[in-house]
Design a protein around this motif. Structure first.
Motif, PDB file in Angstrom:
ATOM      1  N   ASN A 229       1.131  -1.200  -0.304  1.00 20.03           N
ATOM      2  CA  ASN A 229       0.089  -0.324   0.504  1.00 20.03           C
ATOM      3  C   ASN A 229       0.843   1.439   0.161  1.00 20.03           C
ATOM      4  O   ASN A 229       2.035   1.031   0.070  1.00 20.03           O
ATOM      5  CB  ASN A 229      -1.137  -0.004   1.339  1.00 20.03           C
ATOM      6  CG  ASN A 229      -0.733   0.131   2.453  1.00 20.03           C
ATOM      7  OD1 ASN A 229       1.111   0.137   2.385  1.00 20.03           O
ATOM      8  ND2 ASN A 229      -1.060  -0.623   3.448  1.00 20.03           N
TER       9      ASN A 229
ATOM     10  N   VAL B 188      -0.093  -5.683   1.432  1.00 18.03           N
ATOM     11  CA  VAL B 188      -1.383  -5.423   1.159  1.00 18.03           C
ATOM     12  C   VAL B 188      -1.910  -7.576   1.006  1.00 18.03           C
ATOM     13  O   VAL B 188      -1.665  -7.640  -0.204  1.00 18.03           O
ATOM     14  CB  VAL B 188      -2.148  -4.740   0.580  1.00 18.03           C
ATOM     15  CG1 VAL B 188      -3.663  -5.315   0.747  1.00 18.03           C
ATOM     16  CG2 VAL B 188      -1.800  -3.811   0.695  1.00 18.03           C
TER      17      VAL B 188
ATOM     18  N   GLY C 175      -3.713  -8.719  -2.357  1.00 15.64           N
ATOM     19  CA  GLY C 175      -3.638  -7.769  -2.705  1.00 15.64           C
ATOM     20  C   GLY C 175      -3.156  -7.633  -4.608  1.00 15.64           C
ATOM     21  O   GLY C 175      -4.224  -6.849  -5.361  1.00 15.64           O
TER      22      GLY C 175
ATOM     23  N   ALA D 113      -6.287  -0.652  -2.425  1.00 14.71           N
ATOM     24  CA  ALA D 113      -5.202  -0.285  -1.693  1.00 14.71           C
ATOM     25  C   ALA D 113      -4.132  -0.798  -2.100  1.00 14.71           C
ATOM     26  O   ALA D 113      -2.826   0.557  -1.936  1.00 14.71           O
ATOM     27  CB  ALA D 113      -5.048  -0.966   0.044  1.00 14.71           C
TER      28      ALA D 113
ATOM     29  N   THR E  81      -0.527  -0.030  -4.034  1.00 17.95           N
ATOM     30  CA  THR E  81       0.129   1.586  -5.173  1.00 17.95           C
ATOM     31  C   THR E  81       1.319   0.795  -5.354  1.00 17.95           C
ATOM     32  O   THR E  81       1.408   1.530  -7.039  1.00 17.95           O
ATOM     33  CB  THR E  81       0.075   2.814  -3.902  1.00 17.95           C
ATOM     34  OG1 THR E  81       1.121   2.299  -3.205  1.00 17.95           O
ATOM     35  CG2 THR E  81      -1.314   2.767  -3.400  1.00 17.95           C
TER      36      THR E  81
END
Length: 641
Positions: free
Chosen positions: A523, A529, A532, A556, A558
């Motif tokens: 994140n 995450v 993710g 969430a 990035t």
């Protein structure tokens, strides 16, 4: 009307007695090798330990990449990703040729071992023939060298075997170059021959063997110059230096990829730094193993009694040569030295020096002298020096035999036959101690054949990344294989055995981060995450690139981390997000999250290296054709006129 005998005369002019002898001895070597390794060729046994757990998987990966049209630059399936091109063995053409015969499996591994036993035998044969020995003794010398305790005992260290197999060839061509310099003759065959065998030893053999060979070659050249000091002038020395320089130039061209790759690898590994004395002296030859010189089996029980590795103790170089040494020492008490004894003493003492070095900490030379020599302090296993000891002992003994059997042909035959029988018997008795493990090799080969078309193991479309060799249930997938299974299973293994140790510890405590697999999602705060990465449509992995398409993430996310060892040659292509990639804790490449990731491994010097490699081999072929085929054809035409 054709004259009677024309065809026979033409045949005899083309096939000389020397060629017939070489062909006959080659057949003898092949038959002995086939007899000795027959259980392996029947797939009732297989080579074991390092040969099957390091050499085999690496060659499997290299040859499969080449057959798939990719350079084997990066190996994603071992130790978190490894720059495969940095290992000189990646560029050994003999392995390539064998791999193109089919899957590089246990049979291919055995065939490569057998081929190098033959190369060792033929090299020793030609070297002794060059010394002027009769062909029977030369043939026996080839058998004794190729089946001595070093080649049989160190079968698992296939790089050692390859390096020592090419060693007699190195001496053979260096001696010919020296002779050319003394005689003011020029033969490019010897220059090219030295370059090619040096390339084969460097790319196919253990680098420690190559480093030792450099010192040995320098010593032998100086010895020859000293022996001929009254007959050689400055012009001959300069000519020898020019010939050696030309050979080095050709060697550098055909070895460009291996040299540049090895140089590049030094920034990642600890082996580019001098070892501590305790590490440097690991793997010595114990004094108590002298019994293997006679009929003591070099088996595990005897090795355990010495507290040594069974691969490092065998010193058998033939009972008859040992008896010849005893005979010589006794005869010295009643006779004066003759012209044949001086070179015998020099080479025999040189062999003794190498044996004394091989005992490691038990001898002052290894720790006090060798540890301070450039290159040599990078390599462990003092026991490998015993291979040079056995070579020089055998070489010296056959020089001694030459002086005592030239006038007695029956003695040449008697010595040759008895030496071959004794060495063959001993090697046959010891082949299951260090060469073979009695396993059903056909079962392993069948699994390896199936692994060729195996797809990457995936979860959510992403390759698996996990420790493979430490999970015992994986061992059932590749029978009898306990190391580097990720290469066969197509798993981005975070473990695996690699003879090169990375300077920075692999994983650095982030193994828990990688439970998601080959990609970690982060994140904005840089925290992992879990879950993710939602899915992935397509993954393509080979020795040149990693392409991941159709990635979908949690909102969430990035950044992502591709869990391969970060290396400066990884280039992020078609970068829609910009920013490239960053080192993530020395075990992954961090970048902005995006749907498609295209990482290409591009050593900048690769194109130049390939160019010189191709140019070098083309140059060798052109020179060989010009100075041999065309010259031979012209000579035949002149004869007809």
């Amino acid at each position: 009307m054709r004259k009677i005998g024309t065809r026979a005369t033409s045949f005899n002019s083309f096939v000389s007695p020397r060629v017939i002898q070489i062909l006959g001895c080659s057949l003898l070597f092949a038959l002995v090798i086939l007899w000795l390794l027959w259980p392996g060729f029947q797939q009732r046994a297989a080579m074991q330990w390092d040969a099957s757990e390091i050499y085999l998987p690496w060659k499997f990966f290299i040859t499969e990449q080449l057959k798939g049209g990719h350079w084997p630059l990066w190996n994603p399936y071992t130790t978190g990703g490894f720059p495969q091109h940095g290992d000189p063995g990646t560029w050994y053409e003999i392995s390539w040729l064998l791999g193109f015969l089919g899957t590089y499996n246990l049979q291919t591994l055995l065939l490569e071992y057998a081929i190098h036993l033959y190369i060792a035998a033929l090299g020793m044969y030609l070297l002794l023939q060059q010394r002027g020995l009769v062909w029977q003794i030369c043939a026996a010398g080839g058998i004794l060298y190729a089946f001595n305790g070093f080649f049989i005992g160190n079968a698992q260290h296939l790089g050692w075997v390859v390096g020592m197999a090419w060693f007699p060839w190195m001496i053979f061509f260096v001696q010919r170059l020296i002779a050319n310099s003394f005689n003011n003759t020029y033969t490019p065959n010897n220059i090219l021959g030295l370059a090619v065998v040096a390339h084969c030893q460097f790319t196919g053999g253990y680098l420690g063997i190559t480093a030792i060979t450099l010192y040995v070659m320098a010593f032998l050249i100086l010895l020859e110059l000293y022996n001929h000091r009254s007959a050689i002038g400055t012009s001959q020395i300069w000519k020898l230096l020019k010939h050696l320089g030309a050979a080095f130039a050709v060697f550098s061209m055909i070895s460009a990829n291996a040299i540049l790759g090895l140089w590049d690898l030094q920034s990642l590994i600890t082996r580019s730094q001098s070892l501590s004395l305790s590490e440097f002296q690991f793997g010595e030859w114990p004094w108590g193993a002298w019994k293997t010189m006679f009929f003591q089996p070099a088996d595990i029980d005897f090795a355990n009694s010495l507290g040594a590795d069974v691969s490092l103790i065998n010193l058998h170089w033939g009972l008859i040569p040992v008896l010849m040494v005893c005979y010589y020492l006794i005869s010295r008490l009643w006779s004066k030295a003759n012209s044949m004894q001086t070179p015998f003493v020099v080479y025999f003492l040189l062999g003794g020096l190498f044996l004394f070095i091989s005992v490691g900490a038990a001898g002052a030379i290894h720790g006090g002298v060798v540890s301070r020599l450039p290159l040599l302090q990078l390599f462990r296993f003092p026991s490998m020096y015993r291979g040079f000891a056995m070579f020089f002992w055998l070489y010296s003994i056959f020089i001694l035999i030459k002086g005592q059997s030239e006038s007695k042909p029956w003695m040449s035959w008697a010595l040759a036959v008895s030496m071959v029988l004794e060495m063959g018997w001993y090697a046959h008795q010891n082949r299951f101690n260090t060469v073979f493990a009695q396993i059903p090799a056909h079962e392993v080969n069948a699994v390896l054949d199936d692994c060729v078309d195996r797809e990457n193991r995936t979860t959510l479309g992403l390759p698996w990344r996990l420790p493979v060799d430490t999970q015992q249930h994986w061992n059932q997938q590749i029978p009898f294989m306990n190391q580097n299974q990720g290469i066969y299973l197509k798993i981005w293994a975070s473990d695996g055995y690699n003879p090169y140790r990375f300077k920075s510890g692999e994983n650095n405590g982030v193994e828990g981060d990688a439970q998601e697999g080959s990609i970690i999602a982060l994140n904005a705060k840089g925290l992992v995450v879990k879950g993710g990465v939602l899915s992935c449509k397509q993954v393509e992995v080979n020795g040149e690139q990693i392409q991941i398409r159709g990635l979908k993430y949690d909102t969430a996310v990035t950044d992502i981390v591709v869990m391969q060892t970060p290396h400066k040659h990884w280039v992020k292509q078609n970068d829609s997000m910009g920013g490239g990639w960053y080192n993530y804790k020395n075990c992954g490449m961090k970048m902005k999250a995006q749907s498609n990731v295209n990482l290409k491994y591009e050593p900048k010097y690769l194109g130049m290296g390939i160019f010189f490699w191709i140019f070098g081999w083309v140059l060798i072929l052109a020179v060989v054709l010009k100075f041999n085929v065309i010259r031979f054809s012209g000579r035949e035409m002149r004869k007809k006129r």
